[in-house]
Write a protein that holds these residues in place. Structure first.
Motif, PDB file in Angstrom:
ATOM      1  N   LYS A   1      62.391  62.795  20.768  1.00 14.71           N
ATOM      2  CA  LYS A   1      62.468  64.238  20.975  1.00 14.71           C
ATOM      3  C   LYS A   1      61.164  64.936  20.852  1.00 14.71           C
ATOM      4  N   LEU A   2      60.867  65.668  21.993  1.00 15.59           N
ATOM      5  CA  LEU A   2      59.625  66.410  22.203  1.00 15.59           C
ATOM      6  C   LEU A   2      60.008  67.803  22.044  1.00 15.59           C
ATOM      7  N   HIS A   3      59.366  68.607  21.216  1.00 15.26           N
ATOM      8  CA  HIS A   3      59.499  69.737  20.902  1.00 15.26           C
ATOM      9  C   HIS A   3      58.213  70.492  21.221  1.00 15.26           C
ATOM     10  N   VAL A   4      57.731  71.163  22.481  1.00 11.95           N
ATOM     11  CA  VAL A   4      56.633  71.581  22.986  1.00 11.95           C
ATOM     12  C   VAL A   4      56.679  72.953  23.145  1.00 11.95           C
ATOM     13  N   LEU A   5      55.543  73.587  22.928  1.00 11.14           N
ATOM     14  CA  LEU A   5      55.464  75.197  23.139  1.00 11.14           C
ATOM     15  C   LEU A   5      54.148  75.283  23.942  1.00 11.14           C
ATOM     16  N   MET A   6      54.254  76.097  24.908  1.00 12.28           N
ATOM     17  CA  MET A   6      53.031  76.246  25.824  1.00 12.28           C
ATOM     18  C   MET A   6      52.789  77.601  26.041  1.00 12.28           C
ATOM     19  N   TRP A   7      51.670  78.204  25.806  1.00  8.28           N
ATOM     20  CA  TRP A   7      51.334  79.705  26.221  1.00  8.28           C
ATOM     21  C   TRP A   7      51.486  79.944  27.829  1.00  8.28           C
ATOM     22  N   GLU A   8      51.876  80.794  28.020  1.00  7.67           N
ATOM     23  CA  GLU A   8      51.932  81.140  29.515  1.00  7.67           C
ATOM     24  C   GLU A   8      50.602  81.102  30.287  1.00  7.67           C
ATOM     25  N   ALA A   9      49.312  81.188  29.449  1.00  8.00           N
ATOM     26  CA  ALA A   9      48.131  81.315  30.051  1.00  8.00           C
ATOM     27  C   ALA A   9      47.937  79.714  30.222  1.00  8.00           C
ATOM     28  N   ALA A  10      48.644  78.879  30.007  1.00 10.01           N
ATOM     29  CA  ALA A  10      48.296  77.350  30.582  1.00 10.01           C
ATOM     30  C   ALA A  10      49.075  77.279  31.810  1.00 10.01           C
ATOM     31  N   LEU A  11      49.697  77.886  32.060  1.00 13.74           N
ATOM     32  CA  LEU A  11      50.565  77.743  33.480  1.00 13.74           C
ATOM     33  C   LEU A  11      49.687  78.395  34.572  1.00 13.74           C
ATOM     34  N   HIS A  12      48.746  79.193  34.029  1.00  6.78           N
ATOM     35  CA  HIS A  12      48.055  79.805  34.980  1.00  6.78           C
ATOM     36  C   HIS A  12      46.557  79.131  35.320  1.00  6.78           C
ATOM     37  N   THR A  13      46.107  78.401  34.125  1.00  9.07           N
ATOM     38  CA  THR A  13      44.819  77.631  34.363  1.00  9.07           C
ATOM     39  C   THR A  13      44.526  76.824  35.539  1.00  9.07           C
ATOM     40  N   LEU A  14      43.636  77.015  36.384  1.00  9.70           N
ATOM     41  CA  LEU A  14      43.531  76.305  37.470  1.00  9.70           C
ATOM     42  C   LEU A  14      42.446  75.386  37.173  1.00  9.70           C
ATOM     43  N   ILE A  15      42.796  74.359  36.435  1.00  7.94           N
ATOM     44  CA  ILE A  15      41.890  73.251  36.221  1.00  7.94           C
ATOM     45  C   ILE A  15      41.863  72.279  37.438  1.00  7.94           C
ATOM     46  N   CYS A  16      42.766  72.589  38.168  1.00  8.26           N
ATOM     47  CA  CYS A  16      43.061  71.815  39.424  1.00  8.26           C
ATOM     48  C   CYS A  16      43.432  72.610  40.695  1.00  8.26           C
TER      49      CYS A  16
ATOM     50  N   MET B   1      66.254  68.653  30.177  1.00  9.18           N
ATOM     51  CA  MET B   1      66.324  67.153  29.440  1.00  9.18           C
ATOM     52  C   MET B   1      66.611  67.143  28.045  1.00  9.18           C
ATOM     53  N   ASP B   2      67.549  65.958  27.619  1.00  8.76           N
ATOM     54  CA  ASP B   2      67.895  65.863  26.421  1.00  8.76           C
ATOM     55  C   ASP B   2      66.966  65.457  25.268  1.00  8.76           C
ATOM     56  N   THR B   3      65.924  65.076  25.909  1.00 13.44           N
ATOM     57  CA  THR B   3      64.789  64.530  24.851  1.00 13.44           C
ATOM     58  C   THR B   3      63.580  65.738  24.749  1.00 13.44           C
ATOM     59  N   VAL B   4      63.813  66.808  25.534  1.00  7.84           N
ATOM     60  CA  VAL B   4      62.496  67.696  25.659  1.00  7.84           C
ATOM     61  C   VAL B   4      63.110  69.045  25.384  1.00  7.84           C
ATOM     62  N   ARG B   5      62.348  69.718  24.395  1.00  8.15           N
ATOM     63  CA  ARG B   5      62.541  71.287  24.191  1.00  8.15           C
ATOM     64  C   ARG B   5      61.657  71.884  24.541  1.00  8.15           C
ATOM     65  N   LEU B   6      61.709  72.589  25.818  1.00  3.13           N
ATOM     66  CA  LEU B   6      60.091  73.308  26.162  1.00  3.13           C
ATOM     67  C   LEU B   6      60.346  74.812  25.902  1.00  3.13           C
ATOM     68  N   GLY B   7      59.508  75.340  25.561  1.00  2.00           N
ATOM     69  CA  GLY B   7      59.157  76.692  24.966  1.00  2.00           C
ATOM     70  C   GLY B   7      58.220  77.309  25.780  1.00  2.00           C
ATOM     71  N   ILE B   8      58.079  78.468  26.286  1.00  2.86           N
ATOM     72  CA  ILE B   8      56.809  79.123  26.694  1.00  2.86           C
ATOM     73  C   ILE B   8      56.635  80.482  26.093  1.00  2.86           C
ATOM     74  N   VAL B   9      55.438  80.602  25.641  1.00  2.00           N
ATOM     75  CA  VAL B   9      55.056  82.061  25.033  1.00  2.00           C
ATOM     76  C   VAL B   9      54.503  83.036  25.780  1.00  2.00           C
ATOM     77  N   PRO B  10      55.333  83.857  26.451  1.00  2.00           N
ATOM     78  CA  PRO B  10      54.805  84.829  27.482  1.00  2.00           C
ATOM     79  C   PRO B  10      53.399  85.536  26.942  1.00  2.00           C
ATOM     80  N   LEU B  11      52.724  85.845  28.030  1.00  2.00           N
ATOM     81  CA  LEU B  11      51.407  86.667  27.669  1.00  2.00           C
ATOM     82  C   LEU B  11      51.873  88.015  27.140  1.00  2.00           C
ATOM     83  N   GLN B  12      52.826  88.359  27.407  1.00  2.00           N
ATOM     84  CA  GLN B  12      53.323  89.775  26.602  1.00  2.00           C
ATOM     85  C   GLN B  12      53.858  89.647  25.430  1.00  2.00           C
ATOM     86  N   ALA B  13      54.172  88.511  24.885  1.00  2.00           N
ATOM     87  CA  ALA B  13      54.788  88.353  23.594  1.00  2.00           C
ATOM     88  C   ALA B  13      54.284  88.760  22.261  1.00  2.00           C
TER      89      ALA B  13
END
Length: 283
Positions: free
Chosen positions: A169-184, A202-214
């Protein structure tokens, strides 16, 4: 550098000094030992005063040069002991990124539950090969390390097999900023965002996004990974920190929980990802 790390390095330096002054052939001065080893005298001084980290080769040469070859294993054990906390990128990347990824593969394979916080990039366990390639290339340039991006990518992709194993089980939190970063390039990021959107459910992944406005209960500082509540790994520009004491692990657990209270999951997370995806200018 942590206080514990400094103390351990100073203790190793004191032990090295002890070996020098108790040389079976007679006490050696720092200058004499430096000449015998072909080093600058300042290196001997820095090692003995805990101002420079010895390499395994340094310790082997020191043990032999001071007439104490039987202390080699002891010195190496001391080095491993305090480096298990702080692992410098300079030393880790001496042979490229692939060995580091292989070490992470072993760490992940031996874990059942991972909690992760990523403020700036997509989680390595969820990256596409193209996205990962650009990450490795950027870090190789920064650290002036071996260019082995393709080997490192293959190792990271192999690690993702963990996501498809029962009981993981992967419990992963990502800040919305990570979605915008143009490292590629934008088209690579677009494909990466599509991959993230598809992961949700997916039953092995719980993905949460922390919005910039949160509203954030704690500052969205450095990323970290918690493995089965037994080890936390975090990193800075100079090193990775591997942290095993219970009090520190509990602190990171509280941070993860506080961040998760600002996150959105499921369809709300997909909506945030879709909004970022639509904002990309892909040519």
């Amino acid at each position: 550098m942590s206080t514990d790390y400094q103390k351990a390095r100073a203790a190793l330096g004191a032990r090295l000094r002890e070996l020098r002054v108790t040389c079976p052939g007679g006490r050696l001065t720092g200058s004499q030992l430096a000449e015998r080893l072909g080093w600058a005298q300042s290196k001997v001084s820095k090692l003995e005063n805990g101002r420079q980290t010895a390499t395994p080769e340094d310790l082997q040469l020191w043990a032999v040069a001071t007439g104490h070859p039987d202390t080699h294993d002891e010195l190496q054990a001391r080095l491993r002991g305090f480096e298990s906390c702080e692992r410098s990128w300079r030393r880790q990347l001496a042979s490229g990124h692939r060995p580091v990824q292989d070490t992470w593969n072993e760490l992940v394979a031996g874990s059942s539950t991972i909690h992760e916080w990523e403020p700036t990039m997509v989680s390595g366990l969820l990256q596409t090969a193209d996205y990962a390639r650009h990450v490795f290339l950027k870090y190789a340039e920064l650290q002036n390390s071996a260019r082995d991006a393709e080997e490192a990518v293959r190792s990271r992709m192999k690690r993702q097999e963990w996501l498809y194993r029962p009981g993981k089980k992967l419990h992963v939190l990502m800040w919305e900023a990570a979605l915008h970063t143009l490292i590629c390039p934008p088209h690579v990021l677009a494909a990466q965002l599509d991959r993230l959107a598809g992961i949700i459910g997916m039953d092995t992944v719980r993905l949460g996004i922390v919005p910039l406005q949160a509203s954030a209960k704690v500052p969205p500082a450095n990323g970290f990974w918690s493995f089965d509540n037994r080890l936390v790994v975090t990193e800075d520009w100079h090193a990775e920190l591997w942290l095993e004491d219970a009090e520190t692990i509990a602190t990171y657990q509280r941070v993860w929980q506080a961040l998760s209270e600002s996150a959105v999951f499921g369809t709300e997370a997909q909506r945030v990802i879709a909004q970022v995806r639509r904002s990309l200018v892909v040519r």
